[in-house]
Design a protein around this motif. Structure first.
Motif, short mmCIF file in Angstrom:
data_model
loop_
_atom_site.label_atom_id
_atom_site.label_comp_id
_atom_site.label_asym_id
_atom_site.label_seq_id
_atom_site.Cartn_x
_atom_site.Cartn_y
_atom_site.Cartn_z
N THR A 215 0.83 -1.52 0.55
CA THR A 215 0.11 -0.17 -0.15
C THR A 215 1.40 1.38 0.48
OG1 THR A 215 -1.64 -1.29 0.97
CG2 THR A 215 -1.79 1.40 0.93
N ALA A 216 1.87 0.91 0.37
CA ALA A 216 3.30 2.04 0.43
C ALA A 216 3.17 2.73 -0.62
CB ALA A 216 4.06 1.66 1.39
N ARG A 217 2.94 2.18 -1.92
CA ARG A 217 3.39 2.38 -3.12
C ARG A 217 2.16 4.15 -3.41
NH1 ARG A 217 5.86 -2.59 -6.72
NH2 ARG A 217 8.35 -2.22 -5.55
N THR A 218 0.99 3.32 -2.85
CA THR A 218 -0.48 4.18 -3.70
C THR A 218 -0.36 5.54 -2.87
OG1 THR A 218 -1.40 3.32 -1.82
CG2 THR A 218 -1.38 1.88 -3.43
N GLY A 219 0.30 5.77 -1.74
CA GLY A 219 0.00 7.16 -1.10
C GLY A 219 -1.03 6.88 -0.41
N ASN A 220 -1.81 6.00 0.26
CA ASN A 220 -2.89 6.22 0.99
C ASN A 220 -2.20 5.65 2.73
OD1 ASN A 220 -4.28 6.94 -1.96
ND2 ASN A 220 -4.15 4.54 -1.77
N THR A 221 -3.49 6.37 3.56
CA THR A 221 -3.09 6.23 4.76
C THR A 221 -4.06 5.31 4.90
OG1 THR A 221 -2.74 9.06 5.38
CG2 THR A 221 -3.08 7.44 6.58
N SER A 237 0.70 0.51 10.60
CA SER A 237 -0.35 1.17 10.44
C SER A 237 0.81 2.52 8.81
CB SER A 237 -0.87 2.70 11.17
OG SER A 237 -1.58 3.99 10.35
N LEU A 238 0.14 2.92 7.80
CA LEU A 238 0.80 3.74 7.06
C LEU A 238 1.16 5.29 7.40
CD1 LEU A 238 2.80 3.22 4.14
CD2 LEU A 238 0.84 3.53 3.12
N VAL A 239 1.85 5.94 6.92
CA VAL A 239 1.80 7.60 7.35
C VAL A 239 2.45 7.60 5.33
CG1 VAL A 239 3.12 9.29 7.53
CG2 VAL A 239 1.94 8.02 9.23
N PRO A 240 1.92 8.19 5.23
CA PRO A 240 2.29 8.41 3.64
C PRO A 240 2.92 8.91 3.08
CG PRO A 240 0.48 8.90 3.30
CD PRO A 240 0.00 8.81 5.24
N ARG A 241 3.62 10.05 3.91
CA ARG A 241 4.74 11.10 3.48
C ARG A 241 4.95 11.55 4.78
NH1 ARG A 241 4.97 16.56 3.28
NH2 ARG A 241 7.04 17.73 1.86
N VAL A 242 6.64 11.31 4.64
CA VAL A 242 7.18 12.21 5.54
C VAL A 242 7.86 13.76 5.31
CG1 VAL A 242 8.84 12.03 7.19
CG2 VAL A 242 7.78 9.39 6.36
N GLY A 243 7.30 14.26 6.19
CA GLY A 243 7.26 15.73 5.55
C GLY A 243 7.00 16.68 6.69
N TYR A 244 7.91 18.17 6.82
CA TYR A 244 7.31 18.92 7.41
C TYR A 244 7.77 20.33 6.98
CZ TYR A 244 7.69 21.91 11.37
OH TYR A 244 7.46 22.59 12.80
N ALA A 245 6.03 21.66 7.00
CA ALA A 245 6.74 22.32 6.01
C ALA A 245 7.37 22.31 4.94
CB ALA A 245 7.80 23.42 7.00
N ASP A 246 8.30 23.18 4.41
CA ASP A 246 9.11 23.51 3.34
C ASP A 246 9.81 22.61 2.80
OD1 ASP A 246 10.45 24.56 4.84
OD2 ASP A 246 11.88 26.50 3.60
N LEU A 247 10.06 21.53 3.85
CA LEU A 247 10.95 20.16 3.79
C LEU A 247 10.44 19.52 2.15
CD1 LEU A 247 13.93 18.96 4.55
CD2 LEU A 247 11.82 17.39 6.27
N PRO A 248 12.08 19.10 1.31
CA PRO A 248 11.61 18.51 0.70
C PRO A 248 11.26 17.10 0.10
CG PRO A 248 13.64 20.25 0.16
CD PRO A 248 13.51 20.22 1.47
N ASP A 249 10.34 16.27 -0.99
CA ASP A 249 10.21 15.68 -0.32
C ASP A 249 10.92 14.14 -0.57
OD1 ASP A 249 8.32 13.29 0.13
OD2 ASP A 249 7.22 13.54 -1.82
N PHE A 250 11.18 13.71 0.52
CA PHE A 250 11.65 12.26 -0.54
C PHE A 250 12.06 11.56 -0.48
CE2 PHE A 250 13.98 15.03 3.75
CZ PHE A 250 14.80 14.34 4.00
N GLY A 251 10.35 11.38 -1.00
CA GLY A 251 9.79 10.40 -1.36
C GLY A 251 9.08 8.81 -0.08
N TRP A 252 9.13 9.77 0.55
CA TRP A 252 9.22 8.05 2.02
C TRP A 252 8.20 7.73 2.69
CZ3 TRP A 252 13.37 11.04 5.14
CH2 TRP A 252 14.84 9.86 4.92
N SER A 253 7.70 6.95 2.80
CA SER A 253 6.56 6.95 3.96
C SER A 253 6.95 5.77 5.23
CB SER A 253 5.11 6.35 2.44
OG SER A 253 6.36 4.99 2.50
N LEU A 254 6.64 5.62 6.25
CA LEU A 254 6.25 5.51 6.98
C LEU A 254 5.22 3.97 7.56
CD1 LEU A 254 8.53 5.33 9.39
CD2 LEU A 254 7.58 7.01 10.74
N VAL A 255 6.11 2.93 7.96
CA VAL A 255 4.99 2.86 8.38
C VAL A 255 5.81 1.94 9.70
CG1 VAL A 255 4.57 -0.59 8.44
CG2 VAL A 255 4.69 1.02 6.43
N GLY A 256 4.30 1.47 10.97
CA GLY A 256 4.84 1.51 11.83
C GLY A 256 3.59 0.03 13.08
#
Length: 346
Positions: A215-221, A237-256
């Motif tokens: 599911t991480a590839r789909t970008g859905n929570t 649980s899947l967080v589809p994007r690891v980001g904050y403010a204007d930090l450029p997108d690493f393309g990461w998602s996070l699974v807990g």
């Protein structure tokens, strides 16, 4: 009475178990969602501090030619987190760098330079290429980096080069491990290609073997309960994007991933507590029922028995119960009836 009480205990236990399972699932699902989101936000904010420093350095770089080297070294610090910072001219030649590493060499083919020349850029975890021989000579180990880069502009807005930063991927992984430990779950950082690039766990699962990683590839929570490769069932649980403010997108998602067994002692304790409450309640009902029978039902039974014997013509005197009041009144009436019958006989 014992049968009724037993049925009550069984029914209460069944209600508790059915409600408890659904409640526990809902709570664990919510817990893994919240904790994973918190971990992703904390990781992104930590890297954002480096991005903010790099952005400020880029804004001051063109007007500080004599201070550039000191600014680079100061931002790098002790190297525990930031492995390398460098400035490359538009032709790709490194002009300044921490430790003077790669100065005079071309980085024109490196993604951080090409993308940073065009705008803000963040890269996924990758192996060092040019710096491997300089940072780990003779060890055979290949450092891994996370890149941040952006263009440097002069007062007229013309791009004069690219400023790049290499963050040690091992440091990022240590951050993930510390977050996982403090939040009580396992964390898996999923890269842009869908692979687990960093993790707090000892083993890394195959991305194709788990729905949560696919599911991480789909970008859905999403959040779900799933059996992992070790045969155990976990909430994830899947967080589809690891980001904050204007930090450029690493393309990461996070699974807990949350192990429900870590809550088992507390749940068992709660279950035992409820069982004691149920047993105590049933015992209280039995005691109260027995007291009611002794205090109210038995005196009435003796009065009714005397009434039946009087109706059969026996010369008996009704008992004189102390309670309840109704039994006393009935007994008094029976006594007067029995006196009337005796007078008629005489």
């Amino acid at each position: 009475m014992a049968l009724v009480c037993s049925a009550l205990v069984v029914f209460s236990a069944w209600i508790y178990q059915s409600r408890a399972d659904s409640t526990i699932d809902a709570e664990l699902d919510g817990a893994v969602r919240v904790r994973t989101q918190a971990a992703g936000a904390a990781l992104a904010r930590t890297i954002y501090s480096d991005w903010r420093d790099l952005t400020f350095l880029a804004s001051q770089f063109s007007g500080a030619r004599d201070r550039r080297q000191g600014m680079l070294e100061g931002l790098r610090g002790d190297g525990g987190r930031i492995s390398w910072i460098g400035y490359a001219r538009p032709d790709g030649i490194v002009a300044q760098a921490t430790g003077s590493l790669l100065v005079g060499e071309s980085v024109a083919e490196r993604p951080w330079f090409r993308n940073g020349l065009r705008g803000q850029f963040a890269s996924d975890v990758h192996d060092a290429v040019l710096l491997a021989r300089l940072l780990s000579p003779g060890t055979g180990e290949v450092p891994r980096f996370v890149d941040l880069a952006l263009p440097v502009r002069d007062d007229t807005g013309t791009v004069t080069g690219t400023l790049g930063m290499h963050i040690d991927a091992d440091w990022v992984e240590n951050e993930i491990e510390e977050l996982a430990q403090s939040l009580g779950l396992e964390l898996y950082l999923v890269g842009a290609q869908g692979d687990v690039v960093l993790s707090s766990a000892d083993t890394v699962p195959d991305p194709q073997s788990l729905e949560i990683l696919r599911t991480a590839r789909t970008g859905n929570t999403t959040a779900l309960r799933e059996t992992w490769s070790d045969g155990e069932t976990y909430f994830a649980s899947l967080v589809p994007r690891v980001g904050y403010a204007d930090l450029p997108d690493f393309g990461w998602s996070l699974v807990g991933r949350l192990d429900p067994d870590q809550f088992r002692p507390a749940l068992d304790s709660a279950g035992r507590g409820l069982t004691l409450i149920l047993v105590g309640g049933v015992l209280l009902i039995i005691i109260m029922t027995s007291a009611f029978v002794i205090a109210f039902v038995r005196p009435l039974e003796r009065v009714v028995d005397a009434a039946e014997r009087i109706a059969e013509g026996q010369d008996v005197y009704p008992p004189e119960p102390r309670a309840p009041r109704e039994a006393q009144r009935i007994s008094g009436v029976l006594a007067r009836l029995q006196d009337g019958l005796s007078d008629r006989r005489n």
